[in-house]
Design a protein around this motif. Structure first.
Motif, PDB file in Angstrom:
ATOM      1  N   VAL A  15      99.657  -8.026  85.400  1.00 56.49           N
ATOM      2  CA  VAL A  15     100.892  -8.425  84.711  1.00 56.49           C
ATOM      3  C   VAL A  15     101.876  -9.045  85.703  1.00 56.49           C
ATOM      4  CG1 VAL A  15     102.858  -7.594  83.350  1.00 56.49           C
ATOM      5  CG2 VAL A  15     100.573  -6.671  82.940  1.00 56.49           C
ATOM      6  N   LEU A  16     101.929  -8.465  86.889  1.00 52.45           N
ATOM      7  CA  LEU A  16     102.858  -8.962  87.910  1.00 52.45           C
ATOM      8  C   LEU A  16     102.609 -10.444  88.216  1.00 52.45           C
ATOM      9  CD1 LEU A  16     105.066  -8.396  90.049  1.00 52.45           C
ATOM     10  CD2 LEU A  16     103.252  -7.702  91.608  1.00 52.45           C
ATOM     11  N   LEU A  17     101.329 -10.839  88.164  1.00 54.15           N
ATOM     12  CA  LEU A  17     100.981 -12.217  88.497  1.00 54.15           C
ATOM     13  C   LEU A  17     101.613 -13.238  87.541  1.00 54.15           C
ATOM     14  CD1 LEU A  17      97.228 -11.797  89.506  1.00 54.15           C
ATOM     15  CD2 LEU A  17      99.228 -12.057  90.981  1.00 54.15           C
ATOM     16  N   LEU A  18     102.193 -12.750  86.438  1.00 55.26           N
ATOM     17  CA  LEU A  18     102.814 -13.651  85.463  1.00 55.26           C
ATOM     18  C   LEU A  18     104.190 -14.135  85.905  1.00 55.26           C
ATOM     19  CD1 LEU A  18     102.061 -11.797  82.104  1.00 55.26           C
ATOM     20  CD2 LEU A  18     101.071 -13.957  82.874  1.00 55.26           C
ATOM     21  N   PHE A  19     104.722 -13.547  86.997  1.00 59.80           N
ATOM     22  CA  PHE A  19     106.129 -13.822  87.296  1.00 59.80           C
ATOM     23  C   PHE A  19     106.490 -15.300  87.402  1.00 59.80           C
ATOM     24  CE2 PHE A  19     104.588 -13.448  91.685  1.00 59.80           C
ATOM     25  CZ  PHE A  19     105.273 -14.452  92.326  1.00 59.80           C
ATOM     26  N   PRO A  20     105.620 -16.166  87.961  1.00 54.11           N
ATOM     27  CA  PRO A  20     106.033 -17.578  88.016  1.00 54.11           C
ATOM     28  C   PRO A  20     106.193 -18.185  86.621  1.00 54.11           C
ATOM     29  CG  PRO A  20     104.107 -17.160  89.401  1.00 54.11           C
ATOM     30  CD  PRO A  20     104.284 -15.980  88.547  1.00 54.11           C
ATOM     31  N   VAL A  21     105.344 -17.762  85.684  1.00 51.73           N
ATOM     32  CA  VAL A  21     105.409 -18.278  84.321  1.00 51.73           C
ATOM     33  C   VAL A  21     106.769 -17.978  83.703  1.00 51.73           C
ATOM     34  CG1 VAL A  21     104.270 -18.254  82.063  1.00 51.73           C
ATOM     35  CG2 VAL A  21     102.944 -17.816  84.149  1.00 51.73           C
ATOM     36  N   LEU A  22     107.350 -16.830  84.092  1.00 56.63           N
ATOM     37  CA  LEU A  22     108.638 -16.430  83.524  1.00 56.63           C
ATOM     38  C   LEU A  22     109.807 -17.047  84.283  1.00 56.63           C
ATOM     39  CD1 LEU A  22     107.886 -12.652  82.952  1.00 56.63           C
ATOM     40  CD2 LEU A  22     107.734 -14.527  81.314  1.00 56.63           C
ATOM     41  N   GLY A  23     109.499 -17.876  85.258  1.00 55.61           N
ATOM     42  CA  GLY A  23     110.552 -18.512  86.022  1.00 55.61           C
ATOM     43  C   GLY A  23     111.198 -17.599  87.044  1.00 55.61           C
ATOM     44  N   LEU A  24     110.489 -16.537  87.386  1.00 54.42           N
ATOM     45  CA  LEU A  24     111.024 -15.625  88.404  1.00 54.42           C
ATOM     46  C   LEU A  24     110.560 -16.081  89.777  1.00 54.42           C
ATOM     47  CD1 LEU A  24     110.499 -12.185  86.676  1.00 54.42           C
ATOM     48  CD2 LEU A  24     112.704 -13.092  87.444  1.00 54.42           C
ATOM     49  N   ILE A  29      95.709  -5.867  78.872  1.00 53.01           N
ATOM     50  CA  ILE A  29      96.359  -7.110  79.281  1.00 53.01           C
ATOM     51  C   ILE A  29      97.091  -7.753  78.104  1.00 53.01           C
ATOM     52  CG2 ILE A  29      95.934  -9.435  80.158  1.00 53.01           C
ATOM     53  CD1 ILE A  29      93.564  -8.133  81.730  1.00 53.01           C
ATOM     54  N   ALA A  30      96.545  -7.571  76.896  1.00 56.51           N
ATOM     55  CA  ALA A  30      97.160  -8.205  75.729  1.00 56.51           C
ATOM     56  C   ALA A  30      98.516  -7.579  75.397  1.00 56.51           C
ATOM     57  CB  ALA A  30      96.226  -8.093  74.527  1.00 56.51           C
ATOM     58  N   ARG A  31      98.620  -6.253  75.541  1.00 54.34           N
ATOM     59  CA  ARG A  31      99.855  -5.587  75.138  1.00 54.34           C
ATOM     60  C   ARG A  31     101.081  -6.143  75.863  1.00 54.34           C
ATOM     61  NH1 ARG A  31      98.861  -0.714  76.477  1.00 54.34           N
ATOM     62  NH2 ARG A  31      97.696  -0.065  74.642  1.00 54.34           N
ATOM     63  N   PRO A  32     101.078  -6.207  77.188  1.00 51.31           N
ATOM     64  CA  PRO A  32     102.266  -6.757  77.864  1.00 51.31           C
ATOM     65  C   PRO A  32     102.532  -8.209  77.501  1.00 51.31           C
ATOM     66  CG  PRO A  32     100.518  -6.200  79.445  1.00 51.31           C
ATOM     67  CD  PRO A  32     100.118  -5.649  78.145  1.00 51.31           C
ATOM     68  N   LEU A  33     101.461  -8.969  77.272  1.00 48.94           N
ATOM     69  CA  LEU A  33     101.662 -10.376  76.891  1.00 48.94           C
ATOM     70  C   LEU A  33     102.396 -10.472  75.564  1.00 48.94           C
ATOM     71  CD1 LEU A  33      98.291 -12.086  77.903  1.00 48.94           C
ATOM     72  CD2 LEU A  33     100.498 -12.129  79.090  1.00 48.94           C
TER      73      LEU A  33
END
Ligand SMILES: Nc1ncnc2c1ncn2[C@@H]1O[C@H](COP(=O)(O)OP(=O)(O)OP(=O)(O)O)[C@@H](O)[C@H]1O
Ligand SMILES: [Mg+2]
Lengths: 254, 325
Positions: free
Chosen positions: A119-128, A28-32
């Motif tokens: 990782v996919l769950l991060l999409f809102p954080v990226l404004g997607l 999980i850390a690597r993609p972050l």
């Protein structure tokens, strides 16, 4: 095909995945790190057309990277199993080599898809902004790509018997695969020789499929390079080829 | 019908002939010992029988199935304990056995009982939820034996099952191995280069340089090197020698002040000796021929120079171990 065997191979991988906290953490850390350190840094330099930020642009690539690393890592564990003898327990069983390859391939698929979903769950954080349909699309692509890369990893594992080869595989196969995949830059902007190498890389099609799903209406240099149908067809055909070749190679008796 | 049948088996690796035209048969329900020094070809033979490698020429059958043509049927009817551990150290003992049961297609409803029974048999039930990496060498071996039995094989292959174990663990493991043919209805094929272990077997084949040099029961083989030797120290060797001659009709040899007599049944003649010679006897020692003597005689070399930590008589050790537990 022996479904018992396939099931238990997957169950074993899953159990070990859950148990190994460090593997989960680094997965999980690597993609972050890539998204928020590399991506955010690069965003200052590069501003892609179409109002997309660079961090957003590399999101499909980072998903692909997560799948690449976790699938290969899962398959390469065959080399560990060989080194520590456990693989002989599997090879001596009344189980076809095809079932073993499919079982190991699905093992990688399961753990890799789980990590991709995180990782996919991060999409809102990226404004997607992703709709339900898009999320399902990404999920299907993630599963297909995970299986493809896992079976590719199994193929690699047939050539190596000791874990010293791990760094060779990482440095000379996995890292080049990542950089030559369109993850960090669009394939269409690459110089010819690199573009050719990129087109020979299975990961390219997976990441391209993810771009298709995540930025469906995008035009211009940052858009996907191939159609979604092409991407999926290549992934499917390669998966079958990897399974058949790996099963053949395991069949080979000395 | 023999359960294992091997005919003229050859396995070559390039110029090296690891197994050089061996033939033998193993009867059902027996313990068959395959003995030989390092590099003799024991593991190679097992690998062919277990369908892990293919033979260069010759034939092998297990339970009537051809190892070359029906590998899947052969695999179903055998269990294997390899020379090196093949357990998953990051799983528990219980998980290792369940994995095996699924791999061998054991019916789901039966898996639990079979795994429990197997763990109980090797007395590891209490430790079933420990990761295998926390197990001692002896426990790992026992677990592997238990695993080999989960799918109820007709033949269990044990490649050097006691290698590297301390005497106590060896005796303990031997206790289980000798019980298996009856308790689990299985034929045991084992390799070893501990000569004493071979004495527990019903039949032994000695292999050297890929060839079987002799085959038979431990007793038969030991006879080929002569009988037991009783050595004794007495107050009067001359008088004793005459008495012995009268009693047994044997000429005792005198060497370094001790008398040596060679006889078929050393243990039976000791009480008689003591009765006949009375308090002339100072001490008596019984030396029995070992499989090592057989090997020495046939090849002119000792099978292995290794300290076996006082395990001179494995049968007695096993019995003693059972008494203690
Ligand atoms: N894969 C291989 N390639 C080449 N030579 C091999 C191979 N496997 C075994 N050999 C050779 O075949 C011979 C027999 O080996 P094998 O392992 O059967 O001996 P062994 O009787 O089991 O010995 P040990 O008591 O040491 O286990 C040895 O000389 C070994 O070097
Ligand atoms: Mg061996």
């Amino acid at each position: 095909m022996e479904f018992n065997a396939i099931y238990v191979l997957v169950a074993r991988e899953f159990k070990k995945f859950i148990r190994e906290r460090s593997r989960l953490v680094s997965a999980i850390a690597r993609p972050l790190i890539w998204l928020f350190l590399v991506g955010a840094g690069m965003s200052r330099l590069v501003s892609p057309a179409g109002g997309m930020s660079y961090t957003q642009f590399i999101f499909p690539g980072i998903l692909g990277m997560t799948i690449l690393f976790s699938s290969i890592f899962s398959s390469i564990s065959i080399i560990w199993d060989k080194e520590f003898g456990f693989f002989r327990e599997i090879l001596a069983a009344p189980v076809s080599r095809l079932s073993i390859v499919i079982g190991k391939g699905l093992s990688g698929t399961v753990v890799s898809t789980i990590q991709a979903v995180i990782v996919l769950l991060l999409f809102p954080v990226l404004g997607l902004n992703l709709g339900l349909l898009q999320i399902i699309e990404v999920l299907i692509i993630a599963i297909a790509l995970s299986f493809c890369i896992s079976t590719f990893g199994i193929l690699l594992a047939t050539f190596y018997d000791s874990y010293e080869s791990f760094s060779v595989i990482m440095n000379f196969i996995v890292m080049p695969m990542f950089f030559l995949s369109g993850a960090m830059y669009p394939v269409k902007l690459l110089p010819k020789p690199l573009a050719i190498a990129t087109k020979l890389n299975p990961l390219t099609y997976g990441i391209d499929a993810l771009k298709n799903a995540i930025f469906p209406v995008e035009e211009g240099p940052m858009s996907a390079d191939f159609s979604l149908a092409t991407d999926m067809a290549v992934i499917l055909i390669l998966s079958i080829a990897f399974v058949v070749i790996a099963a053949r190679l395991f069949e080979r008796k000395k | 019908m023999p359960i294992i049948k091997v005919e003229n088996l050859v396995k070559s690796y390039g110029n090296l002939t690891a197994v050089d035209g061996i033939s033998f048969e193993v009867e059902e329900g027996t313990i068959f010992g395959f003995l030989g020094p390092n590099g003799a070809g024991k593991t190679t033979t097992i690998n062919v029988l277990c369908t892990l490698i293919s033979a260069t020429s010759g034939k092998a059958f297990i339970d009537g199935f051809d190892c070359a043509k029906e590998p899947s049927k052969v695999r179903k009817s055998i269990g294997i304990v390899f020379q090196d551990t093949t357990l998953d150290k990051d799983l528990t003992a219980y998980e290792n056995l369940v994995f095996h049961a699924y791999l061998y297609g054991v019916k789901k409803s039966e898996i639990k009982t079979r795994v429990h029974d197997a763990l109980n048999f090797v007395e590891l039930y209490e430790r079933k939820d420990d990761l295998v990496k926390k197990y001692s060498g002896g426990m790992k071996r026992r677990l592997e034996v238990a695993r080999g039995l989960i799918h109820r094989p007709r033949v269990l292959f044990l490649d050097e099952p006691t290698l590297g174990l301390d005497p106590q663990s060896r005796a303990n493991l031997w206790g289980f191995i000798t019980e298996m043919p009856k308790k689990h209805n299985v034929t045991i094929f084992m390799t070893t280069h501990y000569m004493e272990e071979a004495e527990v077997c019903d039949k032994i084949a000695i292999i050297d340089n890929g060839k079987i040099i002799v085959e038979g029961s431990p007793e038969e083989l030991k006879k080929t090197v002569g009988g037991d030797v009783v050595s004794l120290r007495t107050r009067d060797n001359n008088w004793s020698r005459q008495e012995i001659k009268k009693m047994f009709g044997i000429d005792a040899e005198e060497k370094d002040g001790e008398l040596y007599l060679t006889t078929g049944k050393g243990d039976a003649c000791i009480p008689e000796l003591i009765r006949g010679l009375g308090d002339m006897v100072l001490s008596v020692k019984l030396q029995r021929p070992t499989i090592n003597d057989v090997f020495l005689k046939l090849t002119g070399k000792a099978i292995r120079v290794e300290d076996v930590s006082g395990m001179s008589n494995i049968k007695e050790e096993v019995r003693a171990y059972r008494r203690r537990h």
